[in-house]
Scaffold this motif. Structure first.
Motif, short mmCIF file in Angstrom:
data_model
loop_
_atom_site.label_atom_id
_atom_site.label_comp_id
_atom_site.label_asym_id
_atom_site.label_seq_id
_atom_site.Cartn_x
_atom_site.Cartn_y
_atom_site.Cartn_z
N UNK A 205 0.53 5.48 3.43
CA UNK A 205 0.85 4.47 2.43
C UNK A 205 2.06 3.64 2.84
N UNK A 206 3.08 4.30 3.39
CA UNK A 206 4.28 3.57 3.79
C UNK A 206 3.94 2.59 4.91
N UNK A 209 2.09 -0.27 3.39
CA UNK A 209 2.99 -1.04 2.52
C UNK A 209 3.95 -1.89 3.34
N UNK A 216 3.26 -10.34 1.98
CA UNK A 216 3.57 -10.67 0.59
C UNK A 216 4.84 -11.51 0.49
N UNK A 297 -2.72 -5.99 0.73
CA UNK A 297 -1.84 -4.87 0.38
C UNK A 297 -2.54 -3.92 -0.59
N UNK A 298 -3.18 -4.54 -1.58
CA UNK A 298 -3.78 -3.71 -2.63
C UNK A 298 -4.94 -2.88 -2.08
N UNK A 299 -5.83 -3.55 -1.31
CA UNK A 299 -6.98 -2.82 -0.79
C UNK A 299 -6.54 -1.80 0.25
N UNK A 301 -3.71 -0.20 0.38
CA UNK A 301 -3.12 0.96 -0.29
C UNK A 301 -4.18 1.79 -0.99
N UNK A 302 -5.18 1.12 -1.56
CA UNK A 302 -6.25 1.87 -2.22
C UNK A 302 -7.00 2.71 -1.19
N UNK A 305 -4.90 5.68 -0.28
CA UNK A 305 -4.88 6.75 -1.30
C UNK A 305 -6.20 7.48 -1.34
N UNK A 387 -1.52 -13.67 1.00
CA UNK A 387 -1.35 -12.53 0.10
C UNK A 387 -2.18 -12.74 -1.15
N UNK A 389 -2.76 -11.20 -4.88
CA UNK A 389 -2.12 -10.23 -5.77
C UNK A 389 -3.08 -9.12 -6.15
N UNK B 306 3.83 -4.61 -8.37
CA UNK B 306 2.43 -4.22 -8.42
C UNK B 306 2.14 -2.97 -7.61
N UNK B 311 2.10 3.85 -4.82
CA UNK B 311 2.84 4.77 -3.96
C UNK B 311 3.49 5.89 -4.74
N UNK B 314 -0.04 8.12 -6.90
CA UNK B 314 -1.19 8.79 -6.28
C UNK B 314 -0.88 10.24 -5.92
#
Lengths: 389, 433
Positions: A205-206, A209, A216, A297-299, A301-302, A305, A387, A389, B306, B311, B314
């Motif tokens: 994740x880091x 990100x 972003x 970023x969102x996808x 991170x998803x 996870x 980017x 959102x 957001x 982070x 989860x």
């Protein structure tokens, strides 16, 4: 030389970025430390003892009472309550007060004396699988003993020695040797994989990100220009500080588990440090790949996870991979944690040399080299995908 | 007076309606929220159930070292091989060879029959079979232990009856087991992994996806707002209860069908235990959803971006699953962590759902969970209200301060203008930002 100085410049820039955003401090240091402490302290007992069970004794004789006393004396079980009938005990199970109960029906002793083979039963709530499996062993031993006790007294009275009586009652005995975890310690069994799994989740994740925030905040071009347009250099400079911090966190974990808590580590701490380092760079490689595959970023991170959370189930630490669907057996190799788990079992638990499990070392290295495949795509994404959102 | 109240009520419901619709629009407009509100609850349970669908591990490969090489030892090993739990995959001449099979991961355990096995049995002495199991998974250990215990019991019974010299089959039965016993698996007849783990995961998914979705919505609201405030400047966003209840109702509306799917349809699809009455389940789901929604809204108050919520949230799924008392027996959870676990709706939620869905309990049977959930719902509701009030007051203060500052500057520039007699410059004319 020029390349190296560019990498160093980007690394310095990354360190500044890490120190400015508190989320990095949280996910790189605070949360992993919390997880180390949480899991090891939660399961500090190792093997749960004194699990509450109930008793329904409708026989009410000295034999049945001695049975229940014996059961209570087992390490795992604690008879907390006696119930008048089965349905009262079942209700207690439903309320979660007890994990199971032992039922001695009326006339058990009498039937045993008349040689009519009475039946005693034990009921266990397998909705709590771990507790029930542990209790099952005690309850079963108990029932075996009950059966044996009846015969044994007769045999002893007839003049048989204790040894002869035991040989008659139980000719074949099973002698169990759980290799390298003779205590059946759940802490050893679970913490060894869950904690590295969480650490790898944080790493993925880091990584995602830190790359995504460049887009972003609109600084991706500046980042690339520092590396003179070389994606490889830009990544190396950016991820080197992460590798350093996460390797340090991994080293703290290895020392905490194997040197401080003395979990079995038959390969020695240095080998586990190497395995941990491989795990760290594999997760980083996976993170870069995830962002390149889904450059938002969102996808990203998803994706991280999803992969991170699924790996706990699919790595086979609690539910063996060989019992899964054949497709999933193949899919499991796509998760770095699976490789880490097999290396841990090979090295720390079983004490075989690291090279005995070389395919998994190669697997982790392959994950670490994944970014090489997607460099061009990643650069494209950084420069041209805005980017969202 | 009555007119005034009617006006107030009209305004309040209009505001509520506006906020409710606005929040729904936000949810369906935002792909990030859609992933967590819809995709994850729809797909994750299926994925998990697929992983655990076989429930138990069968035919664990083991190696055998038979030093006795007798009819009895072969009979014993045949009995072991016949159990569903293990499969004899290698016959080895000594322990070293057997160890090598473990090392190659071809087998997960060794059964060693000693060389005096049949000799001792013939002499009427006790003998031992040693089993060595790989401890990388406890299920391997369990499989090996169960298989060997079963096989030894069968053999013991046969030896005992042979020695007793009975005349009838009934006598043989009684000799083998003067007292018989049976083991009954309650609420999970196949002792399966899926039946045990999936219900807990299902309940947890509802809480975690709500946390993520609501957190993303709040983070987006802040990022979209020019001054990083949680609420837009809008005459509809004034009443505290209207905001909290309007948003809460939007989340509730989205999660009602999702809960039906996750808690009702998924267990049905994968033939998991489902013996609770739907009415009881629905009754129980209400406080759980309310507690989760207000808990998520409370947490969202502290999230500024957001992506940070992904982070932060989860990884908590795993610790939450463990302290809920399902994977690790609740009786063995240390008191400190037990107290911590009471802060999260997932703990009473998981236990309550297990009791209704898996064990066929009713709401009366789970008074602790029931009260805990309602308490959490109320406490988190007030916490949310307090947080939003705090945010509203603070943002108003900031607006007023900003307005004053701008006005002061405006007056100052107007004064300097009259003094200099020049036209207003561009910056001052841009006015309040």
């Amino acid at each position: 030389m020029k390349g190296l100085s560019a990498i160093l410049r980007i690394a310095r820039r990354e360190l500044r970025r890490l120190s400015r955003n508190p989320i990095y401090l949280f996910t790189m240091v605070v949360a992993p430390l919390f997880c180390y402490y949480f899991f090891t302290s939660l399961m500090a007992e190792g093997l749960p003892a004194e699990l509450p069970v109930g008793l329904v004794d409708n026989d009410r004789t000295t034999t049945s009472r001695s049975l229940s006393r014996n059961l209570d004396a087992f390490q795992m079980t604690d008879i907390v309550q006696t119930y008048p009938d089965v349905s009262a005990a079942r209700k207690a199970v439903q309320r979660g007060e007890i994990y199971g109960f032992f039922y001695i029906p009326e006339g058990t002793t009498g039937k045993a004396q008349r040689q009519e083979q009475p039946t005693v039963s034990f009921y266990m709530n397998y909705s709590y699988l771990v507790a029930a499996s542990l209790l099952y062993r005690d309850m079963r031993t108990m029932s075996e003993l009950a059966s044996g006790a009846a015969t044994q007294s007769v045999l002893l009275a007839k003049g048989a020695t204790e040894r002869q009586a035991m040989a008659y009652l139980q000719p074949v005995v099973i002698d169990t040797h759980p290799i390298n975890n003779p205590w059946l310690n759940y802490n050893i069994y679970l913490s060894n994989t869950i904690i590295p799994g969480l650490l790898m989740l944080f790493i993925c994740m880091v990584t995602v990100y830190s790359i995504g925030t460049e887009v972003k905040s609109g600084s991706a071009r500046h980042w690339l220009s520092l590396a003179r347009g070389s994606m490889a250099r830009a990544l190396a400079g950016k991820l080197a500080p992460h590798t350093l911090i996460f390797t340090l966190m991994g080293a703290i974990y290895v020392c905490y588990l194997y040197s401080w808590l003395h979990f079995p580590c038959h390969c020695g701490v240095p080998v586990m440090l190497v395995v941990m380092f491989l795990g760290v760079i594999a997760a980083q490689g996976m993170g870069v790949f995830m962002y390149a595959a889904l450059p938002s970023l969102r996808l990203g991170l998803s994706f991280a996870s999803l992969w991170g959370v699924i790996s706990f189930s699919i790595c086979g630490m609690s539910y063996p991979v060989m019992a899964m669907h054949p497709t999933l057996q193949g899919v499991s190799l796509l998760f770095p944690l699976r490789h880490y788990f097999l290396l841990y079992v090979n090295s720390a638990l079983d004490g075989y040399p690291l090279l005995n499990a070389w395919p998994y070392v190669a697997g982790l290295l392959a994950f670490a080299l994944l970014p090489a495949v997607v460099l061009r795509r990643l650069k494209n994404a950084l420069l041209h995908v805005p980017y969202l959102p | 007076m009555r007119q005034k109240f009617a006006d107030y009520w009209k305004q309040a419901s209009a505001d509520w309606n506006y906020i409710f619709r606005n929040e729904l629009r936000n949810i369906f407009k935002d792909q990030g929220i859609l992933i967590f509100f819809f995709l994850v609850p729809l797909a994750y349970p299926l994925l998990y159930s697929f992983i655990y669908t076989n429930e138990v591990v069968r035919e664990v490969p083991v190696a055998v070292v038979d030093d006795s090489r007798s009819t009895t030892s072969r009979e014993y090993l045949r009995n072991v091989d016949a159990t569903p739990d293990v499969r004899i995959a290698a016959h080895c001449k000594d322990m070293d060879e057997a160890k090598a099979t473990i090392r190659r991961r071809d087998t997960y355990g060794i059964i060693h029959v000693p060389d005096d096995f049949s000799k001792r049995l013939a002499r009427g002495e006790q003998t031992q079979v040693s089993i060595y199991t790989d401890m990388s998974g406890l299920l391997y250990y369990k499989a090996l232990l169960v298989a060997n215990t079963e096989a030894s019991l069968v053999m013991n019974a046969r030896i005992k009856t042979a020695l007793a010299g009975n005349t009838t089959a009934e006598q043989d039965r009684v000799t083998a087991y003067p007292i018989a016993y049976e083991s009954v698996s309650l609420y999970n007849p196949q002792d399966g992994f899926a039946t045990f783990l999936i219900p807990a995961v299902l309940v947890l998914i509802i809480q975690q996806t709500l946390l993520l979705g609501v957190g993303i919505a709040a983070g987006t609201a802040r990022e979209g707002n020019r001054f990083r405030e949680l609420m837009p400047v809008d005459r509809h966003y004034t009443g505290l209860l209207r905001i909290v209840l309007g948003k809460g109702a939007a989340y509730l509306l989205v999660y009602l069908p999702i809960s039906v799917y996750v808690l009702g349809v998924v267990p049905h699809l994968f033939r998991l235990n489902q013996i609770g009455s739907p009415g009881q389940l629905a009754l129980f789901a209400v406080p759980y959803l309310l507690a989760c929604i207000f808990f998520a809204m409370s947490v969202s108050l502290v999230l500024r971006h957001r992506e940070t919520c992904i982070m932060v949230i989860v990884f908590t799924s795993l610790p939450l699953l463990f302290i809920s008392g399902v994977s690790w027996p609740g009786a063995a959870v240390p008191d400190f962590w037990k107290a911590v676990s009471c802060l999260f709706p997932s703990t009473p939620g998981i236990n309550g759902f297990l009791k209704i869905n898996n064990m066929g309990g009713t709401v009366q049977d789970l008074s602790f969970e029931w009260h805990a959930l309602w308490t959490q719902a109320v406490v988190y509701f007030f916490l949310t209200c307090w947080g939003y009030r705090h945010a509203i007051v603070a943002s108003r203060r900031r607006y007023i301060a900003r307005y004053r500052r701008l006005r002061a500057r405006h007056i100052a520039s107007a004064q300097s203008r009259t003094m200099n007699g020049t036209l207003p410059d561009e910056a001052a004319a841009a006015g309040p930002q």
